[in-house]
Enzyme design. Sequence first.
Site, mmCIF file in Angstrom:
data_model
loop_
_atom_site.group_PDB
_atom_site.id
_atom_site.type_symbol
_atom_site.label_atom_id
_atom_site.label_comp_id
_atom_site.label_asym_id
_atom_site.label_seq_id
_atom_site.Cartn_x
_atom_site.Cartn_y
_atom_site.Cartn_z
ATOM 1 N N SER A 133 1.918 2.789 -7.494
ATOM 2 C CA SER A 133 0.833 1.840 -8.067
ATOM 3 C C SER A 133 0.054 2.551 -9.134
ATOM 4 O O SER A 133 -0.697 1.907 -9.734
ATOM 5 C CB SER A 133 0.024 1.254 -7.155
ATOM 6 O OG SER A 133 -0.884 2.166 -6.402
ATOM 7 N N HIS A 154 7.018 -1.423 -10.085
ATOM 8 C CA HIS A 154 5.765 -1.592 -9.320
ATOM 9 C C HIS A 154 5.658 -3.083 -8.771
ATOM 10 O O HIS A 154 5.416 -3.907 -9.780
ATOM 11 C CB HIS A 154 4.456 -1.271 -9.760
ATOM 12 C CG HIS A 154 3.221 -1.100 -8.973
ATOM 13 N ND1 HIS A 154 2.038 -1.586 -9.803
ATOM 14 C CD2 HIS A 154 2.982 -1.528 -7.796
ATOM 15 C CE1 HIS A 154 1.314 -1.881 -8.691
ATOM 16 N NE2 HIS A 154 1.730 -1.540 -7.704
ATOM 17 N N GLU A 166 5.310 -4.514 -12.453
ATOM 18 C CA GLU A 166 5.326 -3.810 -13.636
ATOM 19 C C GLU A 166 6.613 -2.870 -13.742
ATOM 20 O O GLU A 166 6.818 -2.067 -12.860
ATOM 21 C CB GLU A 166 3.949 -3.037 -13.523
ATOM 22 C CG GLU A 166 2.822 -3.857 -13.657
ATOM 23 C CD GLU A 166 1.549 -2.788 -13.298
ATOM 24 O OE1 GLU A 166 0.511 -3.197 -13.838
ATOM 25 O OE2 GLU A 166 1.605 -1.795 -12.383
ATOM 26 N N ASN A 205 -3.937 -1.972 -11.963
ATOM 27 C CA ASN A 205 -4.876 -1.316 -11.449
ATOM 28 C C ASN A 205 -5.820 -0.622 -12.318
ATOM 29 O O ASN A 205 -6.860 -0.289 -12.247
ATOM 30 C CB ASN A 205 -4.169 -0.387 -10.649
ATOM 31 C CG ASN A 205 -3.540 -0.753 -9.353
ATOM 32 O OD1 ASN A 205 -4.386 -1.952 -8.732
ATOM 33 N ND2 ASN A 205 -2.494 -0.234 -8.665
#
Length: 664
Positions: A133, A154, A166, A205
């Site tokens: 992540s 991800h 992702e 993130n």
Amino acid sequence: MKREPSDRTHMEFEDIETVAVLGAGNMGHGITEVAALAGYDVRMRDINEELVEDGYDQIEWSLDKLVENDRIGEDEAEAARDRITPLVDLSEALDGVDVVIEAVPERMDIKKDVYADVEEHAPDEAVFATNTSSLSVTELSEVTDRPEQFCGMHFFNPPVRMQLVEVISGAHTSEETLDAVEQLAEAFDKSPVRVRKDSPGFIVNRVLVPLMNEACWIVDGDVATVAEVDSTTKFDMGLPMGAFELGDQVGHDVTLHVLEYMHEVLGDAYEPAPLLESKVESDELGKKTGQGFYDYENGGVDIPSDAGRDDVAERLLAVMANEAAGLVANDVAPIEDIDRAMQLGAGYPEGPGKLADDHGVDALAEALETLHEETGAARYEVSEGLHEIAESGGFYDDGGEDGTDYEVLDVSTPEEYVAHVRIDRPHRMNTISPDVLEELETAIDDLSEDDGVRAVLLTGAGDRAFSAGADVQSMASNADAQSAIELSREGQRVFGKLQDCPMPVVAGIDGYTLGGGMELATCADLRVATERSEFGQPELNLGLIPGWGGTQRLSEIVGEGRAKEIILTAERYEAAEMADFGFVNEVVDNDALEERALELTADLAQGPPIAQKFAKRAMHKGRDDTGAGLELEAVAFGNLFETDDLMEGVTAFMGDEDPEFEGK
């Protein structure tokens, strides 16, 4: 000895049949289930029998829930189970596989050790994809002999439900590898967004974690309370959760781990707030420990809807905009992809780019400059990217990514005389928000006045939902009786405009068509639906009734008895049943909707526009008063004898040709 890249054959997506998933924890077993449901043979491997069995038990539970909720059939669930092989032996798990998806704990040393072992057993042509992540994809790839066949993939938790994947390029990743993994994500029924450059936190993130950290800094500095911050984020900014509510859900240890990695790689702008560190030190990690910023053993989350503050919203928006601008400036991703990722992966109603544009990027840059002057904190330094974007007028030159004034609709003209109106909110199942109502009204008004449009095709983006109903979350802050009445009247008025617009309207329906979404489809003149589509008016399950015309219009199409059955039982119905009821005019294969719906709309667009307008008007008038409808029919019939279109139609008929109507 390391092989040169030229010694290897690039894996083509079409050749992928077998996938190995390393790790049977929450992410590992979720990815395994997704791959098996997509038709791939999957080896799920973990370091001992107990972990593997626990992972497989979780998959069985999840498949049973999908069957119970009518998301898949029992046969499909059984087939998915049969495709999964749980294993402990690594060489057996990797024998002959095409893709290896690693989902082991989020620690660089653990992942590196895994890849050293994997390289020894995996076939030369196999692609490696890490589910990290935030860690460096490049650094992980360099442990292997195939960095060009290595990328990030991800998934978001839980993988079965979350749409975003992702796809991250490392410094050495080949374009062929990225293409194959993106296509694999699509085959998994996910929405891939490419991260063009390996950067800590990638997209979601990188935006979310600094936002949660800033929320902690705000409370640390006694600027606002937890309740005020969460009220601001959830009800004023319209985000799916309050910032602290989200932190409790994710786990503060996870957030801190990602933040510490960003701090190490990117510098002091990502220094963790003392409040966040104290929560981890005291083992108040959130929901999983029963205590975080909320007490889950004594009441749980309780966020006031009226405690939001403009200064808090501006500060949080400024931090998000600064992160997004940095990602754009460093070529990690364009703003369109950043916004899409935040919508799909974090459930944002709009992405940070559009939220920043709506507020004013120059005002956000100024707010950061003021904070930097006051505190000297590195996290408030305005990035060069944000300066440039503020000077240019915003992230989007025209306020929208499609070159029009529409943000939640996509309006195009795919064929002569045809307008295609698409609700463009796939991340929210194309639910109908106040913005959708506003733009739909604008589109109807504009298209009704456009002589170049004679028929309209109405669809929803993606293949999960035509529209899953009203966007309850965006309307949560207007929950009192009077505002609800006004919302109902507004929806009735806009939907009425669609029903009464002069040109034929075709609804192309794919996926969930529920509540307000079904009421919208009811306003179309014809409805074409895929076999997998589901219909229903579930409002009574919530203690409500359809509020945008459903109690009136549905019975006009299917009869009062069927309408009462649909509304009062609040059941869901398949497309074939709705065709039997007379609601759906045509059911097509799942992959044939776009072609057939457009074909039908284009055929209608070639019809006589004046006659079509009068025919609709007479039919609608006669619903309430047959006599009035007949009179309107007679007058229209007579007036049509004076149109050029009638002469064109008669002449073409006599000559056995196709008429070319001009609307005169």
